[in-house]
Design a protein around this motif. Structure first.
Motif, mmCIF file in Angstrom:
data_model
loop_
_atom_site.group_PDB
_atom_site.id
_atom_site.type_symbol
_atom_site.label_atom_id
_atom_site.label_comp_id
_atom_site.label_asym_id
_atom_site.label_seq_id
_atom_site.Cartn_x
_atom_site.Cartn_y
_atom_site.Cartn_z
ATOM 1 N N LYS A 144 0.816 -1.218 0.000
ATOM 2 C CA LYS A 144 0.000 0.000 0.000
ATOM 3 C C LYS A 144 0.846 1.262 0.000
ATOM 4 O O LYS A 144 0.422 2.293 -0.508
ATOM 5 C CB LYS A 144 -0.912 0.023 1.234
ATOM 6 C CG LYS A 144 -2.101 -0.884 1.154
ATOM 7 C CD LYS A 144 -2.979 -0.628 2.367
ATOM 8 C CE LYS A 144 -3.575 -1.907 2.871
ATOM 9 N NZ LYS A 144 -4.284 -1.723 4.137
ATOM 10 N N THR A 145 2.034 1.211 0.581
ATOM 11 C CA THR A 145 2.873 2.404 0.679
ATOM 12 C C THR A 145 3.730 2.643 -0.549
ATOM 13 O O THR A 145 4.383 3.680 -0.641
ATOM 14 C CB THR A 145 3.807 2.307 1.907
ATOM 15 O OG1 THR A 145 4.688 1.199 1.731
ATOM 16 C CG2 THR A 145 3.016 2.156 3.183
ATOM 17 N N ILE A 146 3.747 1.709 -1.510
ATOM 18 C CA ILE A 146 4.625 1.871 -2.674
ATOM 19 C C ILE A 146 4.213 3.085 -3.497
ATOM 20 O O ILE A 146 5.055 3.890 -3.886
ATOM 21 C CB ILE A 146 4.641 0.586 -3.521
ATOM 22 C CG1 ILE A 146 5.384 -0.511 -2.772
ATOM 23 C CG2 ILE A 146 5.299 0.835 -4.866
ATOM 24 C CD1 ILE A 146 5.411 -1.828 -3.467
ATOM 25 N N ALA A 147 2.930 3.213 -3.784
ATOM 26 C CA ALA A 147 2.451 4.369 -4.553
ATOM 27 C C ALA A 147 1.749 5.313 -3.589
ATOM 28 O O ALA A 147 0.705 4.984 -3.041
ATOM 29 C CB ALA A 147 1.504 3.922 -5.658
ATOM 30 N N PRO A 148 2.308 6.498 -3.348
ATOM 31 C CA PRO A 148 1.715 7.383 -2.346
ATOM 32 C C PRO A 148 0.432 8.021 -2.858
ATOM 33 O O PRO A 148 0.335 8.406 -4.022
ATOM 34 C CB PRO A 148 2.800 8.443 -2.135
ATOM 35 C CG PRO A 148 3.541 8.469 -3.419
ATOM 36 C CD PRO A 148 3.491 7.078 -3.968
ATOM 37 N N SER A 149 -0.557 8.119 -1.981
ATOM 38 C CA SER A 149 -1.793 8.806 -2.376
ATOM 39 C C SER A 149 -1.566 10.310 -2.430
ATOM 40 O O SER A 149 -2.245 11.019 -3.170
ATOM 41 C CB SER A 149 -2.914 8.480 -1.394
ATOM 42 O OG SER A 149 -2.550 8.894 -0.088
ATOM 43 N N ASN A 150 -0.607 10.800 -1.670
ATOM 44 C CA ASN A 150 -0.286 12.225 -1.654
ATOM 45 C C ASN A 150 1.229 12.372 -1.786
ATOM 46 O O ASN A 150 1.955 12.223 -0.797
ATOM 47 C CB ASN A 150 -0.778 12.858 -0.347
ATOM 48 C CG ASN A 150 -0.581 14.352 -0.324
ATOM 49 O OD1 ASN A 150 0.188 14.906 -1.103
ATOM 50 N ND2 ASN A 150 -1.267 15.008 0.594
ATOM 51 N N PRO A 151 1.745 12.659 -2.992
ATOM 52 C CA PRO A 151 3.205 12.740 -3.162
ATOM 53 C C PRO A 151 3.837 13.885 -2.378
ATOM 54 O O PRO A 151 4.991 13.801 -1.985
ATOM 55 C CB PRO A 151 3.388 12.924 -4.664
ATOM 56 C CG PRO A 151 2.075 13.354 -5.194
ATOM 57 C CD PRO A 151 1.033 12.849 -4.257
ATOM 58 N N ILE A 152 3.078 14.960 -2.119
ATOM 59 C CA ILE A 152 3.625 16.072 -1.339
ATOM 60 C C ILE A 152 3.883 15.630 0.102
ATOM 61 O O ILE A 152 4.929 15.908 0.693
ATOM 62 C CB ILE A 152 2.661 17.285 -1.365
ATOM 63 C CG1 ILE A 152 2.335 17.698 -2.788
ATOM 64 C CG2 ILE A 152 3.234 18.447 -0.577
ATOM 65 C CD1 ILE A 152 3.501 18.139 -3.622
ATOM 66 N N ARG A 153 2.908 14.885 0.681
ATOM 67 C CA ARG A 153 3.103 14.372 2.043
ATOM 68 C C ARG A 153 4.241 13.359 2.066
ATOM 69 O O ARG A 153 5.033 13.330 3.007
ATOM 70 C CB ARG A 153 1.824 13.733 2.567
ATOM 71 C CG ARG A 153 2.010 13.285 4.011
ATOM 72 C CD ARG A 153 0.781 12.803 4.730
ATOM 73 N NE ARG A 153 -0.432 12.797 3.981
ATOM 74 C CZ ARG A 153 -1.307 11.797 3.976
ATOM 75 N NH1 ARG A 153 -1.077 10.725 4.683
ATOM 76 N NH2 ARG A 153 -2.418 11.863 3.285
ATOM 77 N N ALA A 154 4.344 12.507 1.027
ATOM 78 C CA ALA A 154 5.434 11.535 0.969
ATOM 79 C C ALA A 154 6.785 12.244 0.948
ATOM 80 O O ALA A 154 7.734 11.814 1.604
ATOM 81 C CB ALA A 154 5.286 10.650 -0.263
#
Length: 197
Positions: A144-154
């Motif tokens: 689930k963490t591979i593709a971030p739902s929010n790239p800014i937060r990642a």
């Protein structure tokens, strides 16, 4: 005289001299104490943390921009001919070989030089927060963490894997754009990468 001046003007030499000076100052402070005591130590630590933070703030934009331009250029080259496809294939094979080799080498080295159980206990006892290490997360949580739902937060949380995945997808998507849109976009990210370097 001119050769010595050019040698000292080299950035690599300046960095090496600064590191040596810092090492000597640290050794001197350890042996004879710091003038100003803990206040000086706190100030030096604050300056060091400021420097590390300044370096760390360039990592996410650098990684993202280099991946976007790299993936977009590879995709362009792959469309251009078979030679580029062979290069991409060799690149994938070499990465796979490097991963397999590193895993085999680590297991091989641990077989040749096993970790002493008593030494491992002492090392864990000396480590701060050693008792807080928990088990690994389930594989479903990792996926689930591979593709971030929010790239800014990642990016804010230094989740490099999510940023890498997003940058690869972004680069492939950029390679599908028409040339009038793709070229300025990749030029922008190339400029960002050069600026971060």
């Amino acid at each position: 005289m001119g050769r010595a001046r050019r040698f000292l003007a080299s950035l690599s030499v300046q960095v090496l001299l600064a590191l040596s000076l810092g090492l000597a100052a640290g050794m001197g402070a350890q042996r004879w104490g710091l003038p100003g005591g803990s206040a000086t130590a706190d100030m030096v630590q604050s300056l060091g943390q400021l420097w590390l933070n300044a370096l760390r703030m360039t990592i996410i934009p650098l990684v993202f921009s280099l991946l976007v331009t790299g993936v977009a250029s590879i995709a362009d080259a792959a469309r251009a001919g078979r030679m580029a496809m062979k290069a991409v294939g060799w690149f994938a094979v070499l990465i796979l070989f490097a991963v397999v080799y590193s895993v085999a080498a680590s297991y091989g080295l641990l077989t040749l030089f096993p970790i002493d159980a008593e030494g491992a206990k002492l090392l864990l006892a000396a480590a701060p927060n050693a008792g807080e290490v928990g088990g690994a997360a389930p594989i479903g949580e990792f996926i689930k963490t591979i593709a971030p739902s929010n790239p800014i937060r990642a990016a804010a949380e230094d989740a490099i894997l999510g940023i890498v995945v997003f940058a690869v997808f972004f680069g492939f998507a950029a390679s599908r754009l028409p040339e009038r849109l793709r070229v300025p976009l990749t030029t922008f990210f190339e400029a960002v990468g050069e600026t971060m370097i």
